[in-house]
Design an enzyme around this catalytic site. Sequence first.
Site, mmCIF file in Angstrom:
data_model
loop_
_atom_site.group_PDB
_atom_site.id
_atom_site.type_symbol
_atom_site.label_atom_id
_atom_site.label_comp_id
_atom_site.label_asym_id
_atom_site.label_seq_id
_atom_site.Cartn_x
_atom_site.Cartn_y
_atom_site.Cartn_z
ATOM 1 N N GLU A 11 -21.538 27.708 9.584
ATOM 2 C CA GLU A 11 -20.790 28.044 8.377
ATOM 3 C C GLU A 11 -19.347 28.441 8.674
ATOM 4 O OE1 GLU A 11 -23.731 29.341 9.253
ATOM 5 O OE2 GLU A 11 -25.118 28.459 7.802
ATOM 6 N N ASP A 30 -7.857 34.080 26.497
ATOM 7 C CA ASP A 30 -9.167 34.019 27.152
ATOM 8 C C ASP A 30 -10.166 34.982 26.521
ATOM 9 O OD1 ASP A 30 -7.517 36.010 28.210
ATOM 10 O OD2 ASP A 30 -8.088 35.648 30.296
#
Lengths: 615, 615
Positions: free
Chosen positions: B356, B147
């Site tokens: 990217e 998480d």
Amino acid sequence: MNTAELVDLGQQLRVDSVRASAAAGSGHPTSSMSAADLMAVLLANHLRYDFDRPEHPGNDRFVLSKGHASPLLYSAYKAAGAIDDDELLGFRKLGSRLEGHPTPQRLPWVETATGSLGQGLPIGVGIALAGKRLDHADYRVWVLCGDSEMAEGSIWEAAETAGYEHLDNLILIVDVNRLGQRGPTRHGHDLDAYARRFRAFDWHTAEIDGHDVDAVDRAYGEAISTKGQPTAIIARTLKGKGVKESEDREGLHGKPLKHADEAIEELGGVRDIRVRVHEPPSVRSLHAVGNGSLELPRWDKGDEVATRDAYGQALAALGTARGDVVALDGEVGDSTRSELFHKEHPDRYFECYIAEQQMIATAVGFARRGWVPYASTFAAFLTRAYDFVRMASVSGSGINLNGSHAGVAIGQDGPSQMGLEDLAMMRAVHGSTVLYPSDANQAAKLVAEMAGLDGIRYLRTSRGQSPVIYGPDEEFPVGGSKVLRSSDADRLTIVAAGVTLHEALAAADALDGEGIAVRVIDLYSVKPADRATLRQAAQDTGCLLTVEDHREAGGLGDAVLEAFLDGRPVPRLVRLAVRTMPGSASPGEQLHAAGIDAESIAASARLLVEEAVVP
Amino acid sequence: MNTAELVDLGQQLRVDSVRASAAAGSGHPTSSMSAADLMAVLLANHLRYDFDRPEHPGNDRFVLSKGHASPLLYSAYKAAGAIDDDELLGFRKLGSRLEGHPTPQRLPWVETATGSLGQGLPIGVGIALAGKRLDHADYRVWVLCGDSEMAEGSIWEAAETAGYEHLDNLILIVDVNRLGQRGPTRHGHDLDAYARRFRAFDWHTAEIDGHDVDAVDRAYGEAISTKGQPTAIIARTLKGKGVKESEDREGLHGKPLKHADEAIEELGGVRDIRVRVHEPPSVRSLHAVGNGSLELPRWDKGDEVATRDAYGQALAALGTARGDVVALDGEVGDSTRSELFHKEHPDRYFECYIAEQQMIATAVGFARRGWVPYASTFAAFLTRAYDFVRMASVSGSGINLNGSHAGVAIGQDGPSQMGLEDLAMMRAVHGSTVLYPSDANQAAKLVAEMAGLDGIRYLRTSRGQSPVIYGPDEEFPVGGSKVLRSSDADRLTIVAAGVTLHEALAAADALDGEGIAVRVIDLYSVKPADRATLRQAAQDTGCLLTVEDHREAGGLGDAVLEAFLDGRPVPRLVRLAVRTMPGSASPGEQLHAAGIDAESIAASARLLVEEAVVP
């Protein structure tokens, strides 16, 4: 301004964007035209800003995240009377302040350099967070993003942070003009695609027609009155709006309009509307005040201390002395030891969670507001934010970065956690300072000293303990070094820093026992490096051996070489560095496997000294 | 397996995680224990995998994005019979395949190196995209995230991509154990906080108790049957689950349990359950087939061509010859010219939009599946993905990267768009190759050659046109160079590449006119560099002048120096590089302002030659 006036101002911004780009022969008029109405309404009716006093603490802040739309920004500056028409038409020319993408180095009203997409919002979040939790001022932060940049993860790191921090002083305007550089964006004009994402991150959202100035005006008002949440205004617009040749057309990104004169006529011709921008409210300056007395931690020679521990303690002490120092961490404060600052100064500590790009962006935002940020994470994970560091340097931002867990010396955790490219990365940044202490007292002094430097300042710290070798009153100027072993009989100089310095000292002592005298230089200031001392050592000993817990390219060895790159005679040079891909092993095993431990250094030194004898 | 068996298997995975970490004296047992039931159900009932044939094309793929939970992964390997107990207990020791964070370099079942959080999901997306659009195979990709890493923007770049691409072969399991390294996560056990974010990105979601094996089993089944969308299973778990000392407790991240023996007893003791993992379905291999005949584009000497144009044309030709070549771009294909590949091979072209990090992750995923990816964007924007490039090198991934718009020579767009740190960044990456052509024929040859190399291969291209100086049949081996001016009377050697090579040739011709003979070397292979030729030049001319359109640290100059770092005599050296922060200006003005144009080179050369005469 009323509806008709706003419409007219929007057209003026378009016309001036077309004119500036045409004069430059390059630039992004179509990306400016889509957002012209959004900008007109903001400038005329909502922004509170004194262009004569950009440093006014009550000023709203405007960030053009889609930095390529600079013609629009500069056209707005002209409308506000901040620049004249001649300057506008000098856009993108040599020596002009009006660069292709705006930077605060040249223009005082620009909050941060943009042009690498997805950075304006994160930095705006940083400024807004400063407003809420540091400045305690009521300024608003307005960020104008393009729709293409919504694909960048950094946008959603920022969205998460802003929602979680309840930044209702932050207003994002997304100029959804449907077209990216190459063609349509993922979501085209599906405004809800963006809105539902922001809502999921706990933002308030509004979806509007970005060319309906009344709708824009209402949305801004709604955003200002929204409490407890940041607002994202998702505006449907048309790229190249207002000119038939360019409106909603593909293939025109980043190009001046072919028929600028006709376009200007179609837009109603050149205007000279001047906007009286709202004054900022007067605010109290509420910077926290330190006690002014810096009492750095002190250690005795021989104590075993990790430089990361020294970093944390020194940072906490600096925060006590200076009220403007703040600390940020990427959810590893127990490892970097920035948690020691948190314990002392919880109000000035910012948990950025595992979001390194946003951490750097927040630091840049804080620095823009006059704070002195120290941002920490593992050296390895600063690579995640390299583009943000690079752009911070374009901004001329003064931020302090700490990368802990440098090199193979961390041991068992393996290569993913080892900072092995950080020196190369940081040295290549323009105007940066790179520091790498080997000892606790040295680390503490450098933590204090870096606060006063310009540009990006990077401090590399180590995980493991090492013996304290300097007294607590020793000074370590940036650009200096320490010569720790020296004699007239030195036949070689070993240059090291950080963990390898201790290995170098052990090697020197072993060699000394064999009758081989070597000099040892502690190059704690990797950039700038102490050229005079390195040159003297080269002259005295003829040969330099550098040793670093880093990849061979771009690190300490290259820093040493720079002292000899002006055409002077160069000494013989050998570089020891990490040339393999490490696995898991103990710290000592790692140093040995990489060939940078005392044994390896001594072996190399023996070879070099023998070669010197029998050439 | 039935409920009782699954529960038992979960306990075994916990016990083995505790044992491995205890034996190592380090590691992350508590992060393993939270996900043990999730892993048990996956391994026993859903994963289709042949551990004897990790290369089987029908195998499901499992990615442990939370790489620190490696004890759980290795315990699962043991349960599946892939490793034995002795090997498990060698965890994190020197020479062991079981590293602190898993890497495919050492273990054939690991798809990608993890340990830098937020990377496993993006790479899993890349593999799933290969399954859908390249392999046309039915394997599923299972990714287990923590998480804490949900804070990384790269997770949401990946979520956006997976939702947009309808990757219903991708199943994400989020182990929401509430605790990060330093303390509670932002959202604690608020499962909906995660679920609503994924839903906003067009995922199917399920929220479950991650310790209820039947609920886990049902959720996996639901995910498998979900069509048109990826599924995120948000599982509520407890860190350190099953042991009172550790369960849901802060401060135990990354530490072996203090009382391992008692913990093992509490977990029901050591078991030796063996899991018979489902066989993968047999699949046809559907790699596209090329025509096998590489016909690279050819230019005549004197033609004016940009190397980016040559890149695009050569890549398209390579794609025609080889069916395994694929291209990716960060929404700037019209600038990098990868669009030329798109026109010829649309099925093997991947528009990654302005993301990217995900682009590199997708390339890594493709490479893992046997494809040969070429990923392109501006050199400047590859800095956004440096951590992904670094980790790709840890994985031993073979990917081709192209950075266009190198250096100040791009002109008006300014520093945000200029690749000025890319050589330093890429040279520092272990095992990388760095190529920088100056001419179209050279660029085309290098595009083809890089496909056959190992590791990270980087090609730097230029925006502007330059004259073709090599014939189309000339060869350019990696590690080679070209000596373009040479005589017995050479008094200096200029080393350059790319745009500065043309400046160097102009300077050499000017100097020749003044009676000063200089050698000129085209160092198109920056890493590895041609040491023999550089050493010969040093011996012949005594002095080297390097010129690069890049920052002074880590680039071409340092690459040249490496030829002399073994203790041999070093020539005199001068390095010309970009030492200022550029603004907007024309390409020629930029080169001049940076002091790397022909005039600056000639001036430096004259000075050096004079110095040599009158020392």
